[in-house]
Design a protein around this motif. Structure first.
Motif, short mmCIF file in Angstrom:
data_model
loop_
_atom_site.label_atom_id
_atom_site.label_comp_id
_atom_site.label_asym_id
_atom_site.label_seq_id
_atom_site.Cartn_x
_atom_site.Cartn_y
_atom_site.Cartn_z
N ALA A 261 0.46 -0.93 -0.32
CA ALA A 261 -0.21 -0.03 0.17
C ALA A 261 0.88 1.28 -0.30
O ALA A 261 1.50 2.00 0.87
N ASP A 266 -5.14 3.15 0.10
CA ASP A 266 -4.63 1.16 -0.53
C ASP A 266 -4.38 0.91 1.51
O ASP A 266 -4.70 0.79 2.42
N ASN A 269 -7.54 0.81 3.59
CA ASN A 269 -8.58 -0.59 2.73
C ASN A 269 -7.80 -2.28 3.76
O ASN A 269 -8.67 -2.56 4.21
N GLU A 270 -6.05 -1.87 3.97
CA GLU A 270 -5.96 -3.09 4.67
C GLU A 270 -5.96 -2.94 5.97
O GLU A 270 -6.50 -3.91 7.02
#
Lengths: 302, 414
Positions: A261, A266, A269-270
């Motif tokens: 990421a 990102d 989202n992780e």
């Protein structure tokens, strides 16, 4: 009706700004404890917003263990310049020398415990009566119990059984000489709230929060940056991986996570997808006992 | 997405911590490593191999050892609809002050009742706190339904009993849920054992209960926390009044007055972070600038011209006493009303309020920890306030002991 409704991030922001202003108004010599991590960067952003167009009316204080990530230090200096705040740095190294403290030994010798000495000395040196910190209640069980205005005695100790009732939005910052108050404006934020706010407000972070390549060793499932601060044993294999940091503490006690990421969407989202908590994944200092944090706080830790 | 702040209350062993553990667990807010820790601690406590969800919330060593909750713990979870802030408050009588701490910011209270016990003394006491602090929404969770064979009769009888209490206390929005926190019935998932129950699950209700209607958009109330005066070259004459909107809507051009001084002025701008806003409402933290250069300091109120709050130095109040040291009539205390602090003395103790019946009691003994009393305060300077009934943001204050600096009472303006 519906247009008069705050989004949850705006509501959290409003509460934190209110707390910042209470600190500035109620105390003679407040300070903001700045670590270079995302939570304290968020605090600086909130402070900037709380007092704009004026300057932040208190200094940023960094207790430097000497084991920091260089990227975080660089970021610290730049941010202090940007917001035109006074930056006070005190080194654990000096405390160890002057007070003849014993350096912890071992593979990941952490100065985390020793920080408290430097912090208490710094509080005394500048007569700080309030220290703003970026601790959140979702981080850890003992923190979940702490008030937003947390009174510490002259030894910096937290007494969990004698906390003041904290009613409505009324913060009682009255203290006796020698005592001080730790104030936690983002108590009610979670890790994800902080990340979402950083995205919403486009707050800059040190580059190590995003995916980068780094030399590491793997120890009991955790990835520790290879640095001169840790002891490399013959059986250690240095590997090079794409990682990012989920928290930024000392290089000796903060673990990296494998990640590609390289932007905030990102990363968020992780974090949403992870099944491991922030401290559990990244801090090797919390694992000692179930009451590790409670004990440290009772001794004057943040 | 918005925020719902709620408190859970119940007597010892009603399963309060288990309920919170269940909400976190079933909404997948507990992560793998926390679960592992929990399994380890549970194994230490019992040998049945069951996960003890209560261990999740008891954060202090003494609490884990004694298996009780001493202080308020705050817990957080988020669903796609809402962020929830839970105040997990202790049920024991001696920790009532901690419960008041948790209840003061709550928009909803969950009162737990053990289905086997029904309405008990503590249920009444917790309901009275809900009524005193005017918590808008009350949820009665009738727990341990698994131990009464999921009986609809038991559930209905408790509703009848509790409804009498609610009517007495003037609690309006009361909802009942038959649950088993231990087994998860009707918390997040519908119960397979109580097909007779047709209402929503507890979580569904928590997600849907409307809270935005609780905000007052009419009465303009703003208290100055801090005066921003940069005094730099380009902002030489800048004076901004930083504070939080308590109620009403503030915008440029509004005709206002400053209390207690009584000076009138007009709003020049409403700002946040140095940027102008078209308007601001509760609970936004903003900066207000006025068209006139007036001497205003921390604690002064900016209010709508035609909607005056009370302005008095003799105040009728209800005090909830929170200190080990009893109230000393005649002693001076600080009255902190948000950003305004004045010295005060407790003049008359009119009557105590029995926290089990709400009946007035004669004041024949000192007012001690956890007691509630109607009193008159005399303050050194006038206080700008509304009744707690009308405004929880401008109708509440605290008393501080001048010598110990402790917060000794919750003050509700009448």
């Amino acid at each position: 009706m519906s247009e008069y409704k705050l989004d949850y991030l705006q509501e959290l922001e409003a509460e934190s700004i209110y707390i910042m202003r209470e600190v500035a108004a109620q105390f003679e010599k407040p300070a903001l404890l700045f670590s270079g991590g995302k939570d304290s960067i968020t605090l600086v952003h909130l402070a900037k917003k709380a007092f704009a167009p004026g300057r932040i009316p208190f200094p940023l204080v960094h207790i430097d263990t000497g084991h920091n990530f260089p990227e975080a230090l660089e970021f610290r200096d730049q941010l202090a310049k940007e917001v035109a705040a006074t930056l006070i740095v005190r080194n654990v190294e000096d405390t160890i020398r002057e007070r003849k403290l014993t350096e912890p030994k071992g593979k990941f010798a952490s100065r985390n415990w020793l920080q408290t000495y430097t912090l208490l000395d710094t509080i005394e040196e500048f007569s700080f009566d309030a220290c703003i910190g970026g601790a959140r209640r979702d981080e850890e069980k003992a923190r979940a119990k702490e008030r937003i205005f947390s009174v510490r005695d002259e030894f910096g100790q937290w007494n969990p059984k004698l906390q003041r009732p904290e009613l409505w939005n009324i913060f009682n910052g009255r203290i006796h000489k020698g005592e001080n108050v730790r104030v936690f404006p983002i108590s009610n934020w979670t890790e994800l709230d902080v990340w979402n706010y950083i995205r919403e407000e486009q707050i800059d972070l040190p580059s190590i929060y995003f995916s980068h390549e780094r030399d590491l060793i793997e120890h009991e499932g955790q990835l520790i940056a290879s640095s001169s601060f840790i002891r490399l044993d013959p059986e250690d294999v240095v590997i090079r991986e794409k990682v990012r940091y989920r928290t930024v503490g000392d290089m000796t006690c903060t673990a990296a996570v494998r990640s590609t990421a390289d932007n905030i969407n990102d990363v968020i989202n992780e974090i949403k997808a992870t099944r491991i908590s922030e401290r559990g994944e990244t801090r090797i200092d919390d694992k000692v006992t179930e009451a590790a944090m409670e004990d440290r706080k009772k001794n004057g830790y943040f | 997405m918005n925020i719902l702040r709620f408190i859970t209350a119940g007597s010892v062993d009603d399963g309060k911590s288990t309920l919170i553990g269940r909400l976190l667990y079933d909404s997948k807010s507990i992560l793998a490593d926390q679960l592992e820790q929990l399994e380890k601690s549970s194994a230490k406590k019992n040998d049945k191999g069951e996960i003890d969800l209560a261990l999740l919330t008891d954060g202090l060593r003494a609490e884990r050892e004694q298996g009780i909750t001493i202080d308020v713990a705050y817990r957080y979870f988020t669903t796609p609809v809402r962020k929830f802030i839970i105040a997990d408050a202790p049920g024991h009588v001696q920790y009532t002050r901690n419960m008041i701490t948790g209840a003061s910011n709550a928009e909803l209270i969950i009162i737990l009742i053990d289905a086997r016990q029904g309405v008990v003394e503590q249920t009444r006491r917790h309901s009275i706190i809900a009524s005193l602090l005017k918590i808008p929404h009350v949820v009665v969770a009738i727990n341990k339904m698994d131990l009464v064979d999921f009986s609809q009769d038991v559930f209905n009888n408790i509703i009848i009993d509790y409804s009498k209490v609610a009517a007495q206390l003037g609690l309006k929005d009361v909802k009942f849920f038959p649950i088993s926190a231990l087994q998860g019935d009707n918390i997040v998932e519908r119960s397979e054992h109580m097909s007779w129950y047709e209402g929503p699950t507890l979580l569904q209700f928590l997600e849907e209960v409307p809270v935005e209607n609780d905000i007052n958009l009419n009465d303009q109330r703003f208290q100055v926390q801090y005066v921003i005066r940069p005094q730099t070259e380009d902002l030489h004459d800048y004076r901004g009044y930083a504070g939080k909107v308590q109620s009403g809507i503030f915008k440029k051009g509004d005709k206002i007055k400053i209390l207690p001084a009584g000076i009138e002025s007009t709003i020049e701008s409403v700002e946040i972070g140095g940027k102008e806003l078209s308007e601001a409402f509760a609970p936004q933290s903003v900066v207000i600038r006025l068209t006139d250069d007036i001497d205003i300091s921390r604690g002064d109120a900016i209010v709508g011209r035609d909607q005056g709050p009370e302005l008095k130095s003799e105040l009728d109040v209800v005090l909830c006493w929170l200190d080990e040291k009893p109230l000393q009539p005649g002693n001076k205390y600080y009255l902190q009303h948000n950003a305004r602090t004045v010295r005060t003395v407790v003049r008359n103790l009119e009557h105590k309020i029995d926290v089990n019946t709400l009946q007035p009691l004669e004041v024949s003994t000192p007012v001690t920890l956890n007691e509630v009393v109607r009193a008159k305060l005399k303050t050194a300077a006038p206080v700008v306030y509304d009744s707690y009934e009308n405004s929880q943001t401008n109708g509440a204050a605290i008393l501080i002991d001048e010598t110990s600096n402790s917060t000794v009472a919750a003050v509700l303006f009448q």
